[in-house]
Design an enzyme around this catalytic site. Structure first.
Site, PDB file in Angstrom:
ATOM      1  N   HIS A  57       0.795  -1.229   0.000  1.00  0.00           N
ATOM      2  CA  HIS A  57       0.000   0.000   0.000  1.00  0.00           C
ATOM      3  C   HIS A  57       0.827   1.279   0.000  1.00  0.00           C
ATOM      4  O   HIS A  57       0.266   2.370  -0.078  1.00  0.00           O
ATOM      5  CB  HIS A  57      -0.913   0.010   1.234  1.00  0.00           C
ATOM      6  CG  HIS A  57      -0.122   0.127   2.493  1.00  0.00           C
ATOM      7  ND1 HIS A  57       0.543  -0.947   3.047  1.00  0.00           N
ATOM      8  CD2 HIS A  57       0.150   1.191   3.282  1.00  0.00           C
ATOM      9  CE1 HIS A  57       1.182  -0.545   4.131  1.00  0.00           C
ATOM     10  NE2 HIS A  57       0.958   0.752   4.303  1.00  0.00           N
ATOM     11  N   HIS A  71       1.689   6.924  -0.736  1.00  0.00           N
ATOM     12  CA  HIS A  71       0.795   6.109   0.096  1.00  0.00           C
ATOM     13  C   HIS A  71      -0.519   5.957  -0.659  1.00  0.00           C
ATOM     14  O   HIS A  71      -1.203   6.940  -0.931  1.00  0.00           O
ATOM     15  CB  HIS A  71       0.574   6.782   1.452  1.00  0.00           C
ATOM     16  CG  HIS A  71       0.107   5.839   2.506  1.00  0.00           C
ATOM     17  ND1 HIS A  71      -1.183   5.350   2.546  1.00  0.00           N
ATOM     18  CD2 HIS A  71       0.768   5.273   3.542  1.00  0.00           C
ATOM     19  CE1 HIS A  71      -1.292   4.539   3.584  1.00  0.00           C
ATOM     20  NE2 HIS A  71      -0.126   4.472   4.201  1.00  0.00           N
TER      21      HIS A  71
END
Length: 149
Positions: A57, A71
């Site tokens: 992620h 992110h």
């Protein structure tokens, strides 16, 4: 000057709009967010350098005088990698625009999470990135911001 590329296709947003207080306050570093197009995407390296950290992620790349964190979504660490496919290797050198993670923002959103993508210049003061491009469309691999390195 270092061009920081957009890791995703979507609409540019100021980090202050990120639904996470740490990113919104630029505690991680200044930058911009991208509200991603709701379609499968391949997140790319925003700069050339070494992949210092790599998670499904999120990833950080350390370049020449600059380090950038990408992110993918909010609270996506809780997904345990589900919906993300890592395409690169931690410690590897990558060129700006190289494929790093394949993901689908709709999968993130379906789990009641925001798919917004944060792009932060690490170890820099908050407020150092202008937000005048907010609301503009950006394609993956296009310049998101220019950093005076």
């Amino acid at each position: 000057m270092t061009d920081v590329l957009s890791p995703a296709t979507g609409t540019i947003r100021p980090l202050a709009e990120a639904p996470d207080p740490v990113f919104a306050a630029e505690m991680v570093g200044p930058g911009l967010a991208v509200d991603p197009a709701r379609e499968p995407q391949t997140a790319v390296a925003p700069i050339s350098g070494t992949i210092a950290k790599l998670h499904p992620h999120a990833f950080a790349i350390a370049g020449d005088g600059i380090a950038v964190l990408v992110h993918l979504g909010i609270d996506t660490v809780q997904l345990g990698g589900e919906g993300f496919e890592v395409l690169a290797t931690e410690g590897a050198h990558v060129d700006a625009g190289a494929a790093v993670v394949r993901w689908d923002p709709t999968t993130v959103e379906a789990g009641d999470r925001s798919p917004i993508v944060m792009v932060c210049v690490l170890d820099q003061l908050a407020g150092a990135v202008p937000t005048d491009r907010a609301g503009s469309p950006v394609a993956v691999g296009e310049t998101l911001l220019t950093w005076p390195s």
